[in-house]
Design a protein around this motif. Structure first.
Motif, mmCIF file in Angstrom:
data_model
loop_
_atom_site.group_PDB
_atom_site.id
_atom_site.type_symbol
_atom_site.label_atom_id
_atom_site.label_comp_id
_atom_site.label_asym_id
_atom_site.label_seq_id
_atom_site.Cartn_x
_atom_site.Cartn_y
_atom_site.Cartn_z
ATOM 1 N N THR A 112 49.080 -13.065 5.491
ATOM 2 C CA THR A 112 48.386 -13.667 4.362
ATOM 3 C C THR A 112 47.340 -12.674 3.887
ATOM 4 O OG1 THR A 112 47.187 -15.613 3.545
ATOM 5 C CG2 THR A 112 46.589 -14.814 5.727
ATOM 6 N N LYS A 113 46.841 -12.874 2.688
ATOM 7 C CA LYS A 113 45.771 -12.038 2.150
ATOM 8 C C LYS A 113 44.537 -12.891 1.915
ATOM 9 C CE LYS A 113 48.598 -8.448 -0.050
ATOM 10 N NZ LYS A 113 48.947 -7.767 -1.334
ATOM 11 N N LEU A 114 43.391 -12.366 2.333
ATOM 12 C CA LEU A 114 42.113 -13.056 2.177
ATOM 13 C C LEU A 114 41.249 -12.312 1.175
ATOM 14 C CD1 LEU A 114 41.333 -13.660 5.960
ATOM 15 C CD2 LEU A 114 42.232 -15.340 4.339
ATOM 16 N N THR A 115 40.704 -13.036 0.218
ATOM 17 C CA THR A 115 39.717 -12.479 -0.718
ATOM 18 C C THR A 115 38.343 -12.953 -0.263
ATOM 19 O OG1 THR A 115 41.269 -12.467 -2.563
ATOM 20 C CG2 THR A 115 38.938 -12.427 -3.116
ATOM 21 N N LEU A 116 37.430 -12.011 -0.025
ATOM 22 C CA LEU A 116 36.100 -12.355 0.478
ATOM 23 C C LEU A 116 35.028 -12.246 -0.610
ATOM 24 C CD1 LEU A 116 36.288 -10.552 3.942
ATOM 25 C CD2 LEU A 116 36.761 -12.943 3.410
ATOM 26 N N ASP A 150 0.867 -1.171 0.000
ATOM 27 C CA ASP A 150 0.000 0.000 0.000
ATOM 28 C C ASP A 150 0.907 1.226 0.000
ATOM 29 O OD1 ASP A 150 0.850 0.416 2.668
ATOM 30 O OD2 ASP A 150 -0.816 -0.761 3.454
ATOM 31 N N LYS A 151 0.366 2.385 0.332
ATOM 32 C CA LYS A 151 1.162 3.616 0.230
ATOM 33 C C LYS A 151 2.267 3.703 1.295
ATOM 34 C CE LYS A 151 -1.873 6.521 3.074
ATOM 35 N NZ LYS A 151 -2.671 7.774 3.101
ATOM 36 N N ASN A 152 2.197 2.876 2.334
ATOM 37 C CA ASN A 152 3.189 2.930 3.408
ATOM 38 C C ASN A 152 4.070 1.695 3.511
ATOM 39 O OD1 ASN A 152 0.621 4.611 4.928
ATOM 40 N ND2 ASN A 152 2.632 5.572 4.846
ATOM 41 N N TRP A 153 3.503 0.510 3.285
ATOM 42 C CA TRP A 153 4.228 -0.727 3.545
ATOM 43 C C TRP A 153 4.700 -1.377 2.250
ATOM 44 C CZ3 TRP A 153 5.783 -1.992 8.315
ATOM 45 C CH2 TRP A 153 5.107 -1.416 9.389
ATOM 46 N N SER A 154 5.899 -1.971 2.311
ATOM 47 C CA SER A 154 6.470 -2.615 1.130
ATOM 48 C C SER A 154 7.421 -3.736 1.544
ATOM 49 C CB SER A 154 7.226 -1.601 0.268
ATOM 50 O OG SER A 154 8.306 -1.023 1.013
ATOM 51 N N ALA A 155 7.753 -4.593 0.583
ATOM 52 C CA ALA A 155 8.775 -5.627 0.761
ATOM 53 C C ALA A 155 9.889 -5.354 -0.236
ATOM 54 C CB ALA A 155 8.187 -7.018 0.541
ATOM 55 N N ASN A 156 11.117 -5.642 0.170
ATOM 56 C CA ASN A 156 12.268 -5.319 -0.674
ATOM 57 C C ASN A 156 13.207 -6.532 -0.716
ATOM 58 O OD1 ASN A 156 14.348 -4.135 -2.060
ATOM 59 N ND2 ASN A 156 15.021 -2.809 -0.402
ATOM 60 N N PHE A 157 13.682 -6.862 -1.912
ATOM 61 C CA PHE A 157 14.696 -7.898 -2.065
ATOM 62 C C PHE A 157 15.801 -7.346 -2.952
ATOM 63 C CE2 PHE A 157 16.662 -11.392 -4.442
ATOM 64 C CZ PHE A 157 17.132 -12.154 -3.382
ATOM 65 N N SER A 158 17.049 -7.495 -2.514
ATOM 66 C CA SER A 158 18.157 -6.964 -3.311
ATOM 67 C C SER A 158 19.355 -7.910 -3.270
ATOM 68 C CB SER A 158 18.581 -5.582 -2.808
ATOM 69 O OG SER A 158 19.208 -5.677 -1.549
ATOM 70 N N LEU A 159 20.202 -7.766 -4.295
ATOM 71 C CA LEU A 159 21.474 -8.469 -4.397
ATOM 72 C C LEU A 159 22.582 -7.439 -4.567
ATOM 73 C CD1 LEU A 159 20.697 -11.417 -6.866
ATOM 74 C CD2 LEU A 159 21.339 -11.662 -4.467
ATOM 75 N N SER A 160 23.651 -7.603 -3.818
ATOM 76 C CA SER A 160 24.797 -6.701 -3.943
ATOM 77 C C SER A 160 26.079 -7.519 -4.067
ATOM 78 C CB SER A 160 24.913 -5.783 -2.726
ATOM 79 O OG SER A 160 23.771 -4.962 -2.587
ATOM 80 N N TYR A 161 27.001 -7.002 -4.869
ATOM 81 C CA TYR A 161 28.320 -7.635 -5.001
ATOM 82 C C TYR A 161 29.367 -6.646 -4.517
ATOM 83 C CZ TYR A 161 32.556 -9.648 -6.939
ATOM 84 O OH TYR A 161 33.825 -10.154 -7.088
ATOM 85 N N VAL A 162 30.252 -7.125 -3.637
ATOM 86 C CA VAL A 162 31.283 -6.268 -3.050
ATOM 87 C C VAL A 162 32.655 -6.925 -3.250
ATOM 88 C CG1 VAL A 162 32.041 -5.035 -0.987
ATOM 89 C CG2 VAL A 162 29.610 -5.596 -1.276
ATOM 90 N N PRO A 163 33.492 -6.422 -4.172
ATOM 91 C CA PRO A 163 34.858 -6.953 -4.302
ATOM 92 C C PRO A 163 35.697 -6.509 -3.100
ATOM 93 C CG PRO A 163 34.524 -5.117 -5.809
ATOM 94 C CD PRO A 163 33.207 -5.368 -5.157
ATOM 95 N N LEU A 164 36.055 -7.458 -2.253
ATOM 96 C CA LEU A 164 36.651 -7.105 -0.963
ATOM 97 C C LEU A 164 37.829 -8.015 -0.630
ATOM 98 C CD1 LEU A 164 36.489 -5.483 1.710
ATOM 99 C CD2 LEU A 164 34.858 -7.211 2.518
ATOM 100 N N LYS A 165 38.937 -7.404 -0.218
ATOM 101 C CA LYS A 165 40.110 -8.146 0.245
ATOM 102 C C LYS A 165 40.578 -7.548 1.558
ATOM 103 C CE LYS A 165 41.863 -9.434 -4.341
ATOM 104 N NZ LYS A 165 43.024 -9.432 -5.263
ATOM 105 N N THR A 166 41.269 -8.376 2.347
ATOM 106 C CA THR A 166 41.867 -7.885 3.584
ATOM 107 C C THR A 166 43.182 -8.613 3.822
ATOM 108 O OG1 THR A 166 41.503 -7.479 5.952
ATOM 109 C CG2 THR A 166 40.672 -9.557 5.064
ATOM 110 N N LYS A 167 44.097 -7.927 4.475
ATOM 111 C CA LYS A 167 45.394 -8.515 4.807
ATOM 112 C C LYS A 167 45.407 -8.882 6.279
ATOM 113 C CE LYS A 167 50.378 -7.624 4.847
ATOM 114 N NZ LYS A 167 51.444 -6.629 4.569
ATOM 115 N N ALA A 168 45.758 -10.133 6.568
ATOM 116 C CA ALA A 168 45.879 -10.593 7.949
ATOM 117 C C ALA A 168 47.338 -10.505 8.388
ATOM 118 C CB ALA A 168 45.387 -12.028 8.070
ATOM 119 N N ASP A 169 47.571 -9.808 9.488
ATOM 120 C CA ASP A 169 48.925 -9.645 10.044
ATOM 121 C C ASP A 169 48.925 -10.264 11.443
ATOM 122 O OD1 ASP A 169 51.441 -8.946 10.766
ATOM 123 O OD2 ASP A 169 51.184 -6.787 10.539
ATOM 124 N N LEU A 170 49.677 -11.350 11.621
ATOM 125 C CA LEU A 170 49.751 -12.060 12.897
ATOM 126 C C LEU A 170 51.093 -11.770 13.557
ATOM 127 C CD1 LEU A 170 48.467 -15.547 11.648
ATOM 128 C CD2 LEU A 170 47.123 -13.529 12.284
#
Length: 242
Positions: A225-229, A192-212
């Motif tokens: 090491t480097k992690l690709t997520l 209706d004019k106030n309520w709705s449902a939403n579905f979405s897909l997102s892609y995020v190219p993301l890397k991080t470096k792990a330092d121990l």
């Protein structure tokens, strides 16, 4: 009198049909929406070989499990078609497992990811449309907290560094922060004019470096090491317009 009563059901039916045929009037210039729902992060993960003081540990690797979390999305419509969304949520906990020569240690550790995002969107259709698909692009800043390494991994790493002479060395970890782009596609269904449902897909190219950092009697030893997520993020939510 009977004729008059016989007309009433017809008028009621016509009123119901008119109500269903009435335009929804949702998502127009000046509107604000708040959506609450569930984020699922499906990771396209991989890792580089663990290096201790620059020297590779042959066959070592790590994998990150998919995760879920509660999310909130705030959206403002500048025009009937152009909007800006801010995505927030409880930081999901990622579980990192050993792979290859590190598979024997099981779970390496855990970390919470913080990734607030801003996404510009273009909504197709008119404000009166019940279905409104959209495309978006944005950016997120990602950092990590509550990074914990399991005892079994610390003992294994201690044994490698000390060449089997000690398993009591303590190791701390840090994961690098970074900016990452977002590609987004989704659809809104307006009840209706106030309520709705939403579905979405997102892609995020993301890397991080792990330092121990492992503390030894002769000084700290660094392992990296480097992690690709590269998560594919689904968001299913219910929205309210105000």
């Amino acid at each position: 009198m009977k004729k008059q009563f016989s007309v009433l059901p017809k008028l009621a039916a016509l009123s119901v049909l008119a109500a269903f045929a009435a335009p929804v009037m949702a998502q127009q210039a000046g509107d604000n929406l708040v959506n609450v729902g569930w984020f699922h992060l499906k990771l396209q993960d991989s890792s580089e070989t663990l290096r201790i003081n620059g020297n590779p540990v042959p066959g070592s690797g790590a994998g990150v499990k998919d995760t879920d979390t509660l999310g909130v999305q705030l959206t403002h419509f500048f025009t009937d078609n152009i909007a800006l969304s801010t995505d927030l949520g409880l930081p999901p906990k990622f579980k990192l497992n050993g792979e290859g020569t590190l598979s024997g240690v099981g779970q390496i550790g855990t970390a919470k990811q913080w990734s607030p995002a801003v996404v510009a969107k273009y909504y197709f259709g008119e404000p009166t449309s019940q279905f409104r698909p959209y495309l978006g692009a944005g950016v997120t800043y990602v950092w990590y907290s509550d990074i914990k390494l399991n005892d079994s991994f610390q003992q294994s790493l201690s044994g490698i560094i000390s060449r089997g002479t000690s398993r009591g060395l303590k190791t701390s970890a840090d994961l690098s922060s970074s900016w990452a782009p977002i590609a987004n596609v989704g659809v809104v269904y307006n009840f209706d004019k106030n309520w709705s449902a939403n579905f979405s897909l997102s892609y995020v190219p993301l890397k991080t470096k792990a330092d121990l950092t492992t503390q030894t009697p002769v000084g700290p030893v660094h392992s990296t090491t480097k992690l690709t997520l590269n998560p594919v993020v689904t968001f299913l939510s219910v929205g309210y317009r105000f």
